[in-house]
Design an enzyme around this catalytic site. Sequence first.
Site, mmCIF file in Angstrom:
data_model
loop_
_atom_site.group_PDB
_atom_site.id
_atom_site.type_symbol
_atom_site.label_atom_id
_atom_site.label_comp_id
_atom_site.label_asym_id
_atom_site.label_seq_id
_atom_site.Cartn_x
_atom_site.Cartn_y
_atom_site.Cartn_z
ATOM 1 N N GLU A 50 0.559 -1.477 -0.168
ATOM 2 C CA GLU A 50 -0.138 0.089 -0.280
ATOM 3 C C GLU A 50 1.165 1.579 0.258
ATOM 4 O O GLU A 50 1.721 1.321 1.009
ATOM 5 C CB GLU A 50 -1.045 0.267 1.006
ATOM 6 C CG GLU A 50 -1.940 0.784 1.196
ATOM 7 C CD GLU A 50 -3.051 1.162 1.906
ATOM 8 O OE1 GLU A 50 -3.238 0.237 2.587
ATOM 9 O OE2 GLU A 50 -3.649 1.748 2.239
ATOM 10 N N LYS A 82 -7.974 -0.546 10.983
ATOM 11 C CA LYS A 82 -7.671 -1.244 9.379
ATOM 12 C C LYS A 82 -5.836 0.372 9.918
ATOM 13 O O LYS A 82 -5.253 -0.356 9.159
ATOM 14 C CB LYS A 82 -8.001 -0.821 9.502
ATOM 15 C CG LYS A 82 -7.564 -0.807 8.030
ATOM 16 C CD LYS A 82 -6.906 -0.579 6.788
ATOM 17 C CE LYS A 82 -6.421 -0.686 4.886
ATOM 18 N NZ LYS A 82 -5.562 -0.197 4.950
ATOM 19 N N ASP A 96 3.283 -13.554 12.321
ATOM 20 C CA ASP A 96 2.718 -14.716 11.576
ATOM 21 C C ASP A 96 1.867 -13.180 11.567
ATOM 22 O O ASP A 96 0.193 -12.783 12.970
ATOM 23 C CB ASP A 96 1.563 -15.296 12.208
ATOM 24 C CG ASP A 96 0.208 -15.943 12.169
ATOM 25 O OD1 ASP A 96 -0.382 -15.512 11.595
ATOM 26 O OD2 ASP A 96 0.636 -17.094 12.659
ATOM 27 N N HIS A 132 -1.443 9.901 -1.369
ATOM 28 C CA HIS A 132 -1.794 8.425 -2.096
ATOM 29 C C HIS A 132 -2.128 8.705 -3.139
ATOM 30 O O HIS A 132 -1.654 8.008 -3.841
ATOM 31 C CB HIS A 132 -3.123 7.865 -1.363
ATOM 32 C CG HIS A 132 -3.530 7.163 -0.807
ATOM 33 N ND1 HIS A 132 -3.247 5.613 -0.323
ATOM 34 C CD2 HIS A 132 -3.942 7.182 0.694
ATOM 35 C CE1 HIS A 132 -3.458 4.253 0.680
ATOM 36 N NE2 HIS A 132 -3.969 6.503 1.547
HETATM 37 P P1 NAD Z 1 8.012 -22.470 17.420
HETATM 38 O O1 NAD Z 1 7.466 -23.860 17.735
HETATM 39 O O2 NAD Z 1 9.225 -22.445 15.906
HETATM 40 O O3 NAD Z 1 9.511 -22.286 17.891
HETATM 41 C C1 NAD Z 1 9.456 -21.775 19.774
HETATM 42 C C2 NAD Z 1 9.734 -22.612 20.218
HETATM 43 O O4 NAD Z 1 11.502 -22.174 19.854
HETATM 44 C C3 NAD Z 1 10.074 -22.758 21.976
HETATM 45 O O5 NAD Z 1 8.798 -23.587 22.450
HETATM 46 C C4 NAD Z 1 11.091 -22.736 22.635
HETATM 47 O O6 NAD Z 1 11.189 -24.470 22.420
HETATM 48 C C5 NAD Z 1 12.010 -22.738 21.224
HETATM 49 N N1 NAD Z 1 12.937 -21.280 21.408
HETATM 50 C C6 NAD Z 1 14.722 -21.084 21.910
HETATM 51 N N2 NAD Z 1 15.697 -19.948 21.837
HETATM 52 C C7 NAD Z 1 13.794 -19.401 22.065
HETATM 53 C C8 NAD Z 1 13.800 -18.264 22.493
HETATM 54 N N3 NAD Z 1 14.611 -17.752 22.942
HETATM 55 N N4 NAD Z 1 12.423 -18.002 23.412
HETATM 56 C C9 NAD Z 1 11.063 -18.635 23.578
HETATM 57 N N5 NAD Z 1 11.535 -19.850 22.289
HETATM 58 C C10 NAD Z 1 12.769 -20.310 22.510
HETATM 59 O O7 NAD Z 1 7.086 -21.379 17.304
HETATM 60 P P2 NAD Z 1 5.813 -20.938 17.677
HETATM 61 O O8 NAD Z 1 6.688 -19.703 17.884
HETATM 62 O O9 NAD Z 1 5.889 -21.687 18.778
HETATM 63 O O10 NAD Z 1 5.074 -21.340 16.538
HETATM 64 C C11 NAD Z 1 4.769 -19.621 16.130
HETATM 65 C C12 NAD Z 1 3.806 -20.632 14.350
HETATM 66 O O11 NAD Z 1 3.080 -21.009 15.062
HETATM 67 C C13 NAD Z 1 3.377 -19.449 13.735
HETATM 68 O O12 NAD Z 1 4.687 -19.520 12.251
HETATM 69 C C14 NAD Z 1 2.342 -19.068 13.466
HETATM 70 O O13 NAD Z 1 2.206 -18.955 12.464
HETATM 71 C C15 NAD Z 1 1.529 -21.055 14.032
HETATM 72 N N6 NAD Z 1 0.570 -20.600 14.101
HETATM 73 C C16 NAD Z 1 -0.133 -19.946 14.910
HETATM 74 C C17 NAD Z 1 -1.627 -20.400 15.325
HETATM 75 C C18 NAD Z 1 -2.369 -19.328 15.703
HETATM 76 O O14 NAD Z 1 -1.845 -18.319 15.417
HETATM 77 N N7 NAD Z 1 -4.135 -19.542 16.056
HETATM 78 C C19 NAD Z 1 -2.147 -21.507 15.270
HETATM 79 C C20 NAD Z 1 -0.921 -22.584 14.990
HETATM 80 C C21 NAD Z 1 0.528 -22.630 14.351
#
Ligand code: NAD
Length: 425
Positions: free
Chosen positions: A85, A263, A279, A377
């Site tokens: 945008e 928005k 996300d 715009h």
């Molecule tokens: P992930 O599982 O890839 O990574 C998180 C893991 O990284 C933690 O559980 C931990 O074990 C590790 N880690 C390493 N260094 C860390 C630090 N400094 N702090 C915290 N953890 C650390 O990712 P996630 O964040 O659990 O999930 C994000 C993904 O899930 C996104 O891609 C999202 O799109 C997706 N997702 C979203 C939904 C929703 O929003 N409803 C549902 C399902 C999946």
Amino acid sequence: MSEQKSSRIGGFYKLSREERLDAVKDVSGLAQEDLDRLLSTESLPFELADRLVENAVSSFGVPLGIATNMLVDGRDVLVPMATEESSVIAAASNAARQCRDSGGFHTSLSATEMIAQIQVLGLSDPWAGRAKILERKSEIAQICNGCDPMLVKLGGGFRDLQVRVLPSSRGSMVVTHIIVDTKDAMGANAVNTMAERLAPTLASWTGGRHHLRILSNLADRRLARARAVWPKDAIGGTEIVDAMLDAAEFAEVDPYRAATHNKGIMNGISSVALATGNDTRAIEAGAHAYAATSGAYRPLSHYEKTAEGDLAGSIELPLALGLVGGATKVHPMAQVCLKILGVQNVVEFSGIVAAVGLAQNFAALKALATVGIQKGHMTLHAQNVAIAAGATGEEIAQVAAELARRGEVRGDVAETVLAEIRAKT
Ligand code: NAD
């Protein structure tokens, strides 16, 4: 990022691409390989795209720009924004410039906690079921923490438990919330794994049947806030302050206006989220759900007049952002964008993103309350319309200029103007 370098870069938009990148390198301390990545047209190698999603055939480019002038919690920061945008990046930079002299943005984050929900059905005594779950909090903590030793080692993990009994047309359901500190991760995978592991145990303790096990995107344990003061003299005087307050009040009293107000906030927030591989849908869902928690859909930001007659703006919204996890660590461009931001942890990162949301909102309100949104715009929009009408090369600027001169930025007019230009050459 070197602390002493200012993000106030006048005339950034007039620089060539190479000069802009030099300026970014100067402020953010990027390495040559990061600059090469920014210069490359293939920001996402196909092999990686093919691992990120199913049925991949290509990747989809979105412009990446840099918002300048941001001063957040006393630190100068350049903000990468990915958006299709026009006006968004310029508007954020302008708003940030106008509050620099009063100290820029000040931010906070309530916590880095996420909520996952576990639904238990089929209980004749749901209140007793609730009590049974609450009695076993320490066992629940152990089960959850056992799923993610890495997170626990980093100081995160299970924090708290809430159990709700929700009446519904299909009988009462017992809904358990596990509250987990996910630190620098957005945490969806982390808390979903815990919820799935815990669910059968909750069902066996209560005698019910477990059903859904999934995080809530209403991440109200992860509220980011930002505030700033725009001195009346920096924004054009008392009349403009009052005009902006009237514009902001419109959103306070009307959900039709509040939706557009919010928005505009998300124009900024989603652009930074996208640039950093976060996300965007999770963040959008959280923001809009939070805007409606009072029972009416409300603005996420508020404006007031200070005792000195300046404009004070503030914003609060859930920001489920991550520096690790999801695509953030694997997308090479997201990694470069995080380097440009130079953030050390998700608290700092969330503060910057909330500040961008407020800056974006200030800019839109100011434009709406004064000249209207179309003026800003117009230039880039006119070019888009010219391209859509078939203009190429130098024709684009010629057609756009003529559309702007006529005050008619429309596809049919662009086609006529293009035909006229081609007939003359
Ligand atoms: P992930 O599982 O890839 O990574 C998180 C893991 O990284 C933690 O559980 C931990 O074990 C590790 N880690 C390493 N260094 C860390 C630090 N400094 N702090 C915290 N953890 C650390 O990712 P996630 O964040 O659990 O999930 C994000 C993904 O899930 C996104 O891609 C999202 O799109 C997706 N997702 C979203 C939904 C929703 O929003 N409803 C549902 C399902 C999946």
